[in-house]
Design a protein around this motif. Sequence first.
Motif, PDB file in Angstrom:
ATOM      1  N   MET A  84     -12.889 -60.935  22.343  1.00 36.13           N
ATOM      2  CA  MET A  84     -12.838 -60.675  23.772  1.00 36.13           C
ATOM      3  C   MET A  84     -12.915 -59.162  24.015  1.00 36.13           C
ATOM      4  N   THR A  85     -13.721 -58.756  24.979  1.00 37.86           N
ATOM      5  CA  THR A  85     -13.897 -57.346  25.304  1.00 37.86           C
ATOM      6  C   THR A  85     -12.736 -56.854  26.159  1.00 37.86           C
ATOM      7  N   ARG A  86     -12.154 -55.743  25.755  1.00 40.58           N
ATOM      8  CA  ARG A  86     -11.088 -55.140  26.558  1.00 40.58           C
ATOM      9  C   ARG A  86     -11.711 -54.497  27.788  1.00 40.58           C
ATOM     10  N   LYS A  87     -10.935 -54.415  28.856  1.00 39.39           N
ATOM     11  CA  LYS A  87     -11.399 -53.859  30.122  1.00 39.39           C
ATOM     12  C   LYS A  87     -10.617 -52.583  30.434  1.00 39.39           C
ATOM     13  N   VAL A  88     -11.216 -51.735  31.295  1.00 37.60           N
ATOM     14  CA  VAL A  88     -10.597 -50.470  31.688  1.00 37.60           C
ATOM     15  C   VAL A  88     -10.657 -50.317  33.200  1.00 37.60           C
ATOM     16  N   ALA A  89      -9.535 -49.919  33.781  1.00 38.49           N
ATOM     17  CA  ALA A  89      -9.475 -49.475  35.174  1.00 38.49           C
ATOM     18  C   ALA A  89      -9.115 -47.989  35.103  1.00 38.49           C
ATOM     19  N   ASP A  90      -9.930 -47.129  35.701  1.00 36.87           N
ATOM     20  CA  ASP A  90      -9.748 -45.682  35.563  1.00 36.87           C
ATOM     21  C   ASP A  90      -9.728 -45.019  36.938  1.00 36.87           C
ATOM     22  N   CYS A  91      -8.574 -44.466  37.315  1.00 40.15           N
ATOM     23  CA  CYS A  91      -8.424 -43.819  38.624  1.00 40.15           C
ATOM     24  C   CYS A  91      -9.309 -42.582  38.774  1.00 40.15           C
ATOM     25  N   ARG A  92      -9.724 -41.982  37.679  1.00 36.45           N
ATOM     26  CA  ARG A  92     -10.549 -40.772  37.765  1.00 36.45           C
ATOM     27  C   ARG A  92     -11.891 -41.046  38.423  1.00 36.45           C
ATOM     28  N   ARG A  93     -12.302 -42.304  38.477  1.00 40.72           N
ATOM     29  CA  ARG A  93     -13.582 -42.658  39.096  1.00 40.72           C
ATOM     30  C   ARG A  93     -13.522 -42.625  40.614  1.00 40.72           C
ATOM     31  N   PHE A  94     -12.323 -42.505  41.185  1.00 44.52           N
ATOM     32  CA  PHE A  94     -12.165 -42.592  42.632  1.00 44.52           C
ATOM     33  C   PHE A  94     -11.390 -41.401  43.156  1.00 44.52           C
ATOM     34  N   PRO A  95     -11.892 -40.737  44.184  1.00 43.53           N
ATOM     35  CA  PRO A  95     -11.167 -39.593  44.733  1.00 43.53           C
ATOM     36  C   PRO A  95      -9.854 -40.061  45.362  1.00 43.53           C
ATOM     37  N   SER A  96      -8.827 -39.269  45.194  1.00 44.65           N
ATOM     38  CA  SER A  96      -7.544 -39.583  45.819  1.00 44.65           C
ATOM     39  C   SER A  96      -6.802 -38.282  46.089  1.00 44.65           C
ATOM     40  N   GLU A  97      -5.888 -38.339  47.027  1.00 50.65           N
ATOM     41  CA  GLU A  97      -5.097 -37.154  47.358  1.00 50.65           C
ATOM     42  C   GLU A  97      -4.220 -36.730  46.190  1.00 50.65           C
ATOM     43  N   SER A  98      -3.807 -37.674  45.371  1.00 50.58           N
ATOM     44  CA  SER A  98      -2.923 -37.360  44.247  1.00 50.58           C
ATOM     45  C   SER A  98      -3.679 -36.890  43.003  1.00 50.58           C
ATOM     46  N   HIS A  99      -5.027 -36.965  43.027  1.00 46.45           N
ATOM     47  CA  HIS A  99      -5.852 -36.582  41.869  1.00 46.45           C
ATOM     48  C   HIS A  99      -5.391 -37.322  40.613  1.00 46.45           C
ATOM     49  N   CYS A 100      -5.151 -38.606  40.768  1.00 45.92           N
ATOM     50  CA  CYS A 100      -4.644 -39.455  39.700  1.00 45.92           C
ATOM     51  C   CYS A 100      -5.635 -39.519  38.538  1.00 45.92           C
ATOM     52  N   THR A 101      -5.112 -39.469  37.327  1.00 44.18           N
ATOM     53  CA  THR A 101      -5.954 -39.528  36.129  1.00 44.18           C
ATOM     54  C   THR A 101      -5.611 -40.719  35.240  1.00 44.18           C
ATOM     55  N   LEU A 102      -4.870 -41.681  35.765  1.00 47.96           N
ATOM     56  CA  LEU A 102      -4.443 -42.813  34.961  1.00 47.96           C
ATOM     57  C   LEU A 102      -5.613 -43.719  34.610  1.00 47.96           C
ATOM     58  N   ALA A 103      -5.650 -44.158  33.356  1.00 51.87           N
ATOM     59  CA  ALA A 103      -6.598 -45.180  32.905  1.00 51.87           C
ATOM     60  C   ALA A 103      -5.767 -46.278  32.250  1.00 51.87           C
TER      61      ALA A 103
END
Length: 79
Positions: free
Chosen positions: A1-20
């Motif tokens: 099974m392929t693991r998946k990634v959600a990465d906040c760096r792909r979306f602009p935000s006021e907090s400049h979140c870098t969580l993946a």
Amino acid sequence: MTRKVADCRRFPSESHCTLAISGEEEEVVRAAAEHAVSVHQHTDSPELRQQIRELLEDERIPAVPTAGPPPPEGEIFDL
């Protein structure tokens, strides 16, 4: 099974979140929804979870070079 990634760096935000977040799809959706609510003040809903699911990417693991055998004892190599 392929693991998946959600990465906040792909979306602009006021907090400049870098969580993946990476893992199996359901655990990533759950964790990303919890993060979106607690950090980005979104409301948890089926629509939010569906949006997260649609934005997931397959995890890409960089190739790791394999080490070759050690040089024969006493042999000198230029680096």
